[in-house]
Design a protein around this motif. Structure first.
Motif, PDB file in Angstrom:
ATOM      1  N   PHE A   1       0.858  -1.144   0.210  1.00 59.61           N
ATOM      2  CA  PHE A   1       0.034   0.301  -0.246  1.00 59.61           C
ATOM      3  C   PHE A   1       1.144   1.031   0.053  1.00 59.61           C
ATOM      4  N   ALA A   2       0.883   1.731  -1.287  1.00 59.67           N
ATOM      5  CA  ALA A   2       1.398   3.539  -0.729  1.00 59.67           C
ATOM      6  C   ALA A   2       0.496   4.734  -0.465  1.00 59.67           C
ATOM      7  N   GLY A   3       0.641   5.973   0.034  1.00 54.93           N
ATOM      8  CA  GLY A   3      -0.076   6.660   0.930  1.00 54.93           C
ATOM      9  C   GLY A   3      -1.045   7.953  -0.138  1.00 54.93           C
ATOM     10  N   ASN A   4      -0.008   7.735  -1.126  1.00 56.48           N
ATOM     11  CA  ASN A   4      -0.735   8.423  -2.499  1.00 56.48           C
ATOM     12  C   ASN A   4       0.553   9.010  -3.335  1.00 56.48           C
ATOM     13  N   ASN A   5      -0.395   9.295  -4.690  1.00 55.08           N
ATOM     14  CA  ASN A   5       0.951   9.557  -6.148  1.00 55.08           C
ATOM     15  C   ASN A   5       1.497  11.251  -5.793  1.00 55.08           C
ATOM     16  N   GLU A   6       1.969  10.571  -6.049  1.00 53.81           N
ATOM     17  CA  GLU A   6       3.319  12.305  -6.265  1.00 53.81           C
ATOM     18  C   GLU A   6       3.067  14.126  -5.182  1.00 53.81           C
ATOM     19  N   ASP A   7       2.195  13.020  -4.038  1.00 52.93           N
ATOM     20  CA  ASP A   7       2.108  14.422  -3.479  1.00 52.93           C
ATOM     21  C   ASP A   7       3.310  14.986  -2.362  1.00 52.93           C
ATOM     22  N   TYR A   8       4.613  13.814  -2.117  1.00 50.78           N
ATOM     23  CA  TYR A   8       5.671  14.694  -1.419  1.00 50.78           C
ATOM     24  C   TYR A   8       6.571  14.828  -2.723  1.00 50.78           C
ATOM     25  N   ALA A   9       6.652  14.963  -3.502  1.00 49.45           N
ATOM     26  CA  ALA A   9       7.237  15.366  -4.990  1.00 49.45           C
ATOM     27  C   ALA A   9       6.573  16.820  -5.814  1.00 49.45           C
ATOM     28  N   LEU A  10       5.228  16.568  -5.378  1.00 54.20           N
ATOM     29  CA  LEU A  10       4.308  18.887  -5.201  1.00 54.20           C
ATOM     30  C   LEU A  10       5.013  19.162  -4.164  1.00 54.20           C
TER      31      LEU A  10
ATOM     32  N   LEU B   1      -2.312   6.213   7.826  1.00 57.87           N
ATOM     33  CA  LEU B   1      -2.461   5.536   6.825  1.00 57.87           C
ATOM     34  C   LEU B   1      -1.231   4.356   7.242  1.00 57.87           C
ATOM     35  N   PRO B   2      -0.293   4.400   7.861  1.00 55.43           N
ATOM     36  CA  PRO B   2       0.538   3.278   8.385  1.00 55.43           C
ATOM     37  C   PRO B   2       0.023   2.992   9.610  1.00 55.43           C
ATOM     38  N   GLU B   3      -0.803   3.573   9.912  1.00 58.20           N
ATOM     39  CA  GLU B   3      -1.048   2.714  11.872  1.00 58.20           C
ATOM     40  C   GLU B   3      -2.643   1.870  10.725  1.00 58.20           C
ATOM     41  N   VAL B   4      -3.514   1.895   9.763  1.00 55.62           N
ATOM     42  CA  VAL B   4      -4.280   1.278   9.501  1.00 55.62           C
ATOM     43  C   VAL B   4      -4.194   0.382   9.115  1.00 55.62           C
ATOM     44  N   VAL B   5      -3.310   0.145   7.707  1.00 57.13           N
ATOM     45  CA  VAL B   5      -2.362  -1.074   7.858  1.00 57.13           C
ATOM     46  C   VAL B   5      -1.402  -1.553   8.773  1.00 57.13           C
ATOM     47  N   GLU B   6      -0.755  -0.551   9.190  1.00 58.23           N
ATOM     48  CA  GLU B   6      -0.450  -2.873  10.549  1.00 58.23           C
ATOM     49  C   GLU B   6      -1.238  -3.198  11.193  1.00 58.23           C
ATOM     50  N   ARG B   7      -2.129  -1.815  11.880  1.00 58.91           N
ATOM     51  CA  ARG B   7      -3.369  -2.744  11.814  1.00 58.91           C
ATOM     52  C   ARG B   7      -4.386  -3.886  11.705  1.00 58.91           C
ATOM     53  N   LEU B   8      -4.239  -3.472  10.569  1.00 57.99           N
ATOM     54  CA  LEU B   8      -5.838  -4.708  10.117  1.00 57.99           C
ATOM     55  C   LEU B   8      -5.198  -5.603   8.782  1.00 57.99           C
ATOM     56  N   SER B   9      -3.856  -4.986   8.230  1.00 58.22           N
ATOM     57  CA  SER B   9      -2.682  -6.501   7.891  1.00 58.22           C
ATOM     58  C   SER B   9      -1.789  -6.063   7.691  1.00 58.22           C
ATOM     59  N   THR B  10      -1.186  -7.472   7.414  1.00 61.91           N
ATOM     60  CA  THR B  10       0.791  -7.842   7.481  1.00 61.91           C
ATOM     61  C   THR B  10       1.176  -6.880   5.989  1.00 61.91           C
ATOM     62  N   ILE B  11       0.384  -6.140   4.962  1.00 59.50           N
ATOM     63  CA  ILE B  11       1.387  -5.915   3.976  1.00 59.50           C
ATOM     64  C   ILE B  11       2.486  -4.412   4.178  1.00 59.50           C
ATOM     65  N   ARG B  12       2.724  -4.236   3.623  1.00 60.17           N
ATOM     66  CA  ARG B  12       3.716  -3.254   3.398  1.00 60.17           C
ATOM     67  C   ARG B  12       2.799  -1.643   3.447  1.00 60.17           C
ATOM     68  N   TYR B  13       3.485  -0.976   3.731  1.00 60.02           N
ATOM     69  CA  TYR B  13       3.322   0.679   3.740  1.00 60.02           C
ATOM     70  C   TYR B  13       4.269   1.125   3.399  1.00 60.02           C
ATOM     71  N   HIS B  14       4.384   1.956   2.455  1.00 61.09           N
ATOM     72  CA  HIS B  14       4.766   3.322   1.432  1.00 61.09           C
ATOM     73  C   HIS B  14       4.617   4.309   1.396  1.00 61.09           C
ATOM     74  N   ARG B  15       5.239   5.241   1.955  1.00 57.00           N
ATOM     75  CA  ARG B  15       4.624   6.973   2.491  1.00 57.00           C
ATOM     76  C   ARG B  15       4.052   7.266   1.371  1.00 57.00           C
ATOM     77  N   SER B  16       4.380   7.245   0.142  1.00 57.81           N
ATOM     78  CA  SER B  16       3.999   7.764  -1.284  1.00 57.81           C
ATOM     79  C   SER B  16       4.765   7.058  -2.415  1.00 57.81           C
ATOM     80  N   SER B  17       4.367   7.365  -3.849  1.00 58.82           N
ATOM     81  CA  SER B  17       5.385   6.541  -4.713  1.00 58.82           C
ATOM     82  C   SER B  17       4.940   8.235  -5.906  1.00 58.82           C
ATOM     83  N   PRO B  18       6.222   8.131  -5.683  1.00 53.63           N
ATOM     84  CA  PRO B  18       7.931   7.981  -5.423  1.00 53.63           C
ATOM     85  C   PRO B  18       7.742   8.583  -3.944  1.00 53.63           C
ATOM     86  N   TYR B  19       9.126   8.094  -3.187  1.00 55.26           N
ATOM     87  CA  TYR B  19       9.358   8.336  -1.877  1.00 55.26           C
ATOM     88  C   TYR B  19      10.503   7.584  -1.848  1.00 55.26           C
ATOM     89  N   GLY B  20      11.379   8.297  -1.121  1.00 53.92           N
ATOM     90  CA  GLY B  20      12.560   7.091  -0.472  1.00 53.92           C
ATOM     91  C   GLY B  20      14.141   8.748  -0.544  1.00 53.92           C
TER      92      GLY B  20
END
Length: 849
Positions: free
Chosen positions: A427-436, A467-486
């Protein structure tokens, strides 16, 4: 003791009517009521009735803008008998309302909603009556509703694409217009509506599965239900294989207890396509009372796999990897980005999703990114990905803007719905919001306080806290803050993922520089190309508009400055024509050359464990939402463009690649006039199997001016699941030059790869041509083309570049396109539905002086 009522569900599909109604912005509206069924939207119904023209044709997009500025009512009646009234609960469940809706039942407001992505369950027992009931849905104008919210929050915010008021609406963002899609803001009940009666029901079922090698798997199941009295209810649980055989079961399980199964060899692992099978299992959960009466039941499709993103130091380069590891196997993710398949979501037939995924499989792709400006997609899409072994990168629905809103329930619903799909691996938090945020100077990476609500970028609270709290609490799927990010920024090529738009946008680099534009994982990059001429003809019945610069053609390309960008890349590389068939061909072949080069050069960077310098390439984009010119590699009607096929060749199990570079060596430091110019060739191959393999590579050259030929043969061992370098040196037949006036010889190089134990089967081929192609004089290749049923056999006496095949009348389904032919190398193309008909063709240089 009274027995509890079994849950009953009635879908309210038929008997609906709709009309525009007066509003503050349209007071003189006269109501006109029309029949419809739901799910639907206003545009779809008005088009059926002939009230509006087809918005996809001509300039009709602009004739229907009034729809989004009106208020609309949908209403129906339904009956409720005394038996259902006697149930403890009676609910109306709205799976999706688009978007600003006031819900009335028997004249009473029972809910007001404003989030297209949410499923709304409304308790209506007190509002329902025995017999006839009247349900009314008032949809406020999405344009005006979002504009009012925007004004209340201080006016426009910064964004890319669309109108600024979109940032204040939890509605699919692409409907405000994007650089590939029209302004088409839909209104209406876009998903099913149900009436449910029950005393107690299953609210949530969670099953977490793991896979640990070939001989170990386990599953943990928990359930929640609607009654506070857990002691009165029990669960029966079954796990079945694809044949319906029961693998494990448990009866009369106390509902508060978690169920854990150690399955050992009873189940098989789920793998991405190309790495193994995709077995899927059925989990059946039944809720029963102490007498054994089944009150509710639910079925989930599950699979067993482990998935993670490995970010670790790399050998010889800074930064870290960003590689998906599935069941212990590191996978090069070659795939596409997905946008909604239609501007009118209710027009998408379920089988159309499956056809898109089947197309991905034909194209040898293994990952799909569901982009954050559309919707959390239909179950049909995720189911098809589960079955085909296509990994899914899932964005949350925030795209290209700075927004802060309450979206916790939306996130929870999305995660709960999607977590059981083995295909969904991130799961990624958004598309290009950090880039913007970076582009306007409001992103402060030094601020790690966690208190972002009063910062210049308050949406960080959503992406880094909520979002990371929701993903971690309700699943075992990886969370990534944004696309792109890092890394140091969202464009840091050494950490995380990047969107590489310095081809087309940005610095508008030549595509020969893709190797310099690499990242650890490139989740967006692209190049435009026209769709099939059949699709072009769909956007206007006026033949005078079927040329590239017509008003209608221009309106069907939404990218800013597309004329300059297309022509930049065409003029740099090709001599080309401006008639519509010729322009279609040259933009398509340009797109095909550009995109295949990216996959070829980046896959070369996947060199094995600890050397995954590039671990993924997802082209922007797979599909279109209407008939248009875009970056899509297949058009709205699922017609693949030539780029689809060139990419498919670069994602085969075995590939061969070459690059050529001009090397200038000065005689000494005291001159600029005296030097040697040599042309260096590098040759490599890729192997995505999990075993090393012995291969033979045949390298042939052909001089287009002199017809001189050379042949070289190399033996090599290809490493498992990696690229391997084979040879590098001076281009055979190319003389050393001593000044720029000496024109290099036009030498075409073809490499063919054979497995050593199958020396007569070409596993991969690639032809490297001198670029730019505009400088070449293409000789008469004496192309030989023969048709036998659905088979086309191709041969030539001199090399051919970019051969695209077609047939008059009903189109065929081609196995390959955009072919480079080489003398002595016969290629066979299969065309489903060809049936021996005459084949037409076009190639680079064809028809040009």
């Amino acid at each position: 003791m009274k027995s509890a009522t079994v849950r009953q569900t009635t879908t309210l599909k038929e008997g609906w009517t709709f009309s525009q109604v007066p509003s503050a912005y349209s007071k003189d509206i006269k109501e006109s009521w029309y029949s419809c069924t739901i799910p639907t939207s206003v545009h779809v119904e008005l088009k059926k009735l002939g009230i509006i023209p087809d918005p996809y044709k001509d300039l009709n997009e602009w004739k229907v803008q009034w729809v989004q500025e009106g208020d609309w009512v949908f209403k129906t009646s339904f009956r409720v008998d005394d038996y259902r009234l006697a149930s403890g609960h009676l609910d109306l469940m709205f799976e999706g309302l688009d978007t600003y809706c006031t819900i009335k039942l028997n004249g009473q407001i029972i809910a007001e909603v404003e989030n297209m992505f949410l499923c709304h369950r409304v308790h209506v027992k007190k509002a329902v009556r025995s017999g006839e009931n009247h349900l009314e849905l008032l949809f406020k104008s999405p344009w005006h509703s979002a504009r009012i919210t925007e004004e209340q929050n201080g006016g426009p915010k910064t964004l890319w694409n669309g109108a600024s008021n979109r940032l204040y609406s939890r509605k699919a963002q692409y409907g405000w217009g994007w650089d590939w899609g029209p302004v088409m803001m839909t209104v209406g009940p876009w998903k099913d509506i149900h009436l449910e009666s029950y005393d107690v029901r299953l609210e949530d079922i969670r099953i977490d599965t793991t896979l640990g090698g070939e001989d170990y798997a386990d599953a943990t199941l928990s359930a929640e239900f609607s009654s506070p009295s857990k002691s009165n209810y029990f669960l029966d649980v079954e796990l079945q294989n694809e044949s319906g055989q029961v693998i494990r079961s448990a009866e009369s399980l106390p509902i508060e207890r978690k169920l854990h199964w150690d399955l050992k060899k009873e189940v098989r692992g789920w793998y991405p396509r190309g790495y193994g099978a995709q077995p899927l299992y059925q989990l059946i959960v039944k809720l029963k009372d102490p007498r054994g009466v089944i009150l509710d039941s639910a079925t989930r499709r599950v699979a067993f796999r482990s998935a993670k993103v490995v970010q670790q130091p790399l050998e010889g380069q800074e930064g870290s990897s960003f590689v998906f590891e599935i069941n212990g196997i590191r996978v090069f993710c070659g795939g596409s980005n997905w946008i909604p398949a239609d501007s009118f979501l209710t027009d998408i037939e379920p089988n159309r999703y499956r056809k898109w995924i089947e197309l991905m499989v034909r194209g040898n792709q293994n990952m799909l990114r569901v982009w954050g400006g559309g919707i959390y997609e239909s179950e049909e899409l995720y189911n098809a990905c589960d079955e085909a072994g296509i990994l899914v990168w899932q964005d949350f629905m925030f795209g290209c803007g700075l927004l802060n809103a309450s979206i916790k329930v939306e996130a929870e619903q999305a995660v709960i719905r999607l977590r059981d799909h083995p295909s969904v691996v991130i799961f990624a938090g958004n598309n290009e919001d950090y880039a913007l945020a970076e582009s306007i100077g409001v992103m402060d990476y030094d601020d790690n306080s966690g208190d972002y609500m009063k910062s210049k970028f308050p949406a960080r609270h959503i992406y880094e806290i909520l979002l990371p709290e929701v993903v971690e609490r309700l699943s075992t799927i990886r969370y990534h803050r944004s696309s792109p990010y890092g890394g140091k920024s969202s464009s840091d090529p050494t950490v995380g993922d990047i969107h590489q738009w310095n081809v087309w946008h940005g610095t508008q680099e030549p595509w020969s520089n893709w190797d310099k534009l690499a990242g650890r994982f490139v989740s967006e990059f692209g190049m435009q190309g026209y769709p099939d001429i059949r699709t072009v003809k769909e956007w206007s019945d006026d033949k005078t508009q079927l040329f590239p610069q017509s008003r209608v053609s221009v309106n069907h390309n939404k990218a800013d400055g597309f004329e300059r960008r297309l022509e930049l890349y065409l003029m740099e590389n090709f001599r080309h024509s401006f008639d519509m068939p010729g322009y279609i061909y040259y933009t398509q072949i340009m797109q095909a050359e550009c995109l295949s080069a990216a996959y070829r050069l980046w896959r070369r960077n996947f060199k094995g464990s600890g050397k995954e310098y590039t671990a993924g390439a997802l082209v922007w984009q797979l599909n279109d939402c209407w008939p248009c010119v875009s970056w899509g590699i297949a058009d709205y009607y699922l017609r693949p463009k030539p780029a689809f096929f060139t990419i498919a060749r670069e994602l085969r199990t075995y590939t061969i690649g070459m690059t050529r570079k001009q090397v200038k060596t000065m005689r000494d430091d005291d001159t600029s006039a005296f030097f040697d110019l040599t042309e260096r060739l590098e040759l490599w191959a890729c192997n995505s199997t999990l075993q090393g393999v012995e291969v033979i590579v045949q390298l042939e050259t052909f001089n287009l001016s002199t017809n001189a030929r050379e042949t070289h043969v190399y033996s090599a061992t290809l490493n498992a699941n990696a690229s391997s370098e084979i040879w590098s040196g001076d281009l055979p037949g190319q003389p050393v030059r001593h000044n720029e006036a000496e024109i290099p010889q036009p030498i075409v190089v073809q490499a063919r790869l054979y497995l050593k134990h199958k020396p007569h089967i070409v596993e991969a081929r690639y032809s490297s041509w001198p670029e730019p192609y505009k400088y070449l004089t293409f000789p008469d290749a004496k192309l030989q083309l023969s048709v036998d049923g659905d088979e086309v056999r191709l041969a030539c006496e001199k090399p051919v570049k970019g051969l695209v095949l077609d047939v008059e009348g009903h189109e065929a389904e081609w196995s390959d396109q955009a072919l480079d032919l080489f003398p002595g190398d016969v290629q066979v193309v299969h065309a489903k539905g060809l049936k021996g008909r005459k084949v037409t063709y076009r190639h680079v240089g064809d028809g040009l002086a």
